[in-house]
Design an enzyme around this catalytic site. Sequence first.
Site, short mmCIF file in Angstrom:
data_model
loop_
_atom_site.label_atom_id
_atom_site.label_comp_id
_atom_site.label_asym_id
_atom_site.label_seq_id
_atom_site.Cartn_x
_atom_site.Cartn_y
_atom_site.Cartn_z
N GLU A 16 0.81 -1.22 0.00
CA GLU A 16 0.00 0.00 0.00
C GLU A 16 0.85 1.28 0.00
OE1 GLU A 16 -3.90 -1.86 2.27
OE2 GLU A 16 -2.22 -1.19 3.47
N ASP A 205 -11.32 -7.81 -2.37
CA ASP A 205 -12.13 -9.02 -2.20
C ASP A 205 -13.53 -8.58 -1.76
OD1 ASP A 205 -12.27 -9.37 1.00
OD2 ASP A 205 -10.33 -8.57 0.44
N1 SAH Z 1 -1.32 -11.97 6.35
C1 SAH Z 1 -2.09 -11.11 5.46
C2 SAH Z 1 -3.08 -10.36 6.30
C3 SAH Z 1 -3.91 -9.43 5.51
S1 SAH Z 1 -5.11 -8.71 6.52
C4 SAH Z 1 -1.14 -10.17 4.74
O1 SAH Z 1 -0.13 -9.75 5.35
O2 SAH Z 1 -1.35 -9.86 3.55
C5 SAH Z 1 -5.95 -7.77 5.30
C6 SAH Z 1 -5.50 -6.35 5.11
O3 SAH Z 1 -6.22 -5.80 4.02
C7 SAH Z 1 -5.78 -5.45 6.30
O4 SAH Z 1 -4.83 -4.42 6.36
C8 SAH Z 1 -7.20 -4.90 5.98
O5 SAH Z 1 -7.33 -3.53 6.29
C9 SAH Z 1 -7.41 -5.13 4.49
N2 SAH Z 1 -8.51 -6.05 4.11
C10 SAH Z 1 -8.70 -6.45 2.84
N3 SAH Z 1 -9.75 -7.30 2.76
C11 SAH Z 1 -10.24 -7.42 4.02
C12 SAH Z 1 -11.32 -8.18 4.57
N4 SAH Z 1 -12.07 -8.97 3.81
N5 SAH Z 1 -11.56 -8.09 5.91
C13 SAH Z 1 -10.79 -7.28 6.67
N6 SAH Z 1 -9.75 -6.56 6.20
C14 SAH Z 1 -9.46 -6.62 4.88
#
Ligand code: SAH
Length: 238
Positions: A16, A205
Amino acid sequence: MSEVKRIAIIGAMDSEITNFKGMIENIEEIEIANITYYKGVLCGKNAVLLKSGIGKVNAAIATTIAIERFNVEKIIFTGVAGSGNPDYNIADIVISKNLIEHDFDTSDIDGDNITVLVEGYNDNYYPADKSLIELAKESAQKVITDNKVYIDTIATGDQFVGNNEKVKQIHKKFKAGDIEMEGASVAHTALMYKIPFVVIRSLSDKADSDAEVDYPKFVIQASDNSAKIVAEMIDNIN
Ligand code: SAH
């Protein structure tokens, strides 16, 4: 505290913020509490760029430090999210109208009486700054041609939502356009300091049972989408 006022650009993950790193002139890296703050000039504006890390606690700590140490006058959060509204599609854009912490809940003791988290915001929905929303909308409409741009409520919690029932519940209860893990925490902090903010999210997503497949597939494209809008905003910000 540095003397010039800065715009803070915050993302939660490397994907990001990565596009901005190469754009900063006179870059200086300062590490505080495990977070690197990139101070410099971005599109001709004094700025500080940072990766907060994932989740509400990381976001609140990072935002607080940015405000306390870098003379921040505006905050723009850039990143990805899961759709909260079944009509919103992957790669669409949600600009924060307001934000709420969806996992904060004292209803077992309070019933319908809300425990107010930020004085003056009695419904616990944190409104984003109107002129930053407007600038985000104009910028998004200029640089995003293939996807829709919405101004809507963002629901934040310490959970990755990838579950059909859960996403429906959050949408119904909070009327959320998207679901993520940092925005309301940044907003909460910014409101306490009375600093204008906005959150820009591109959908990676739909927060449903396909999210575990969609998120890794679309996270980079969605991160880039959001960064493009924010770069355009900074170009035009006063
Ligand atoms: N281990 C993974 C964790 C991702 S968490 C990684 O490091 O890629 C998801 C991140 O994207 C968070 O920062 C959140 O703000 C955002 N995000 C995207 N889709 C999401 C969803 N369905 N639920 C919650 N957060 C989401």
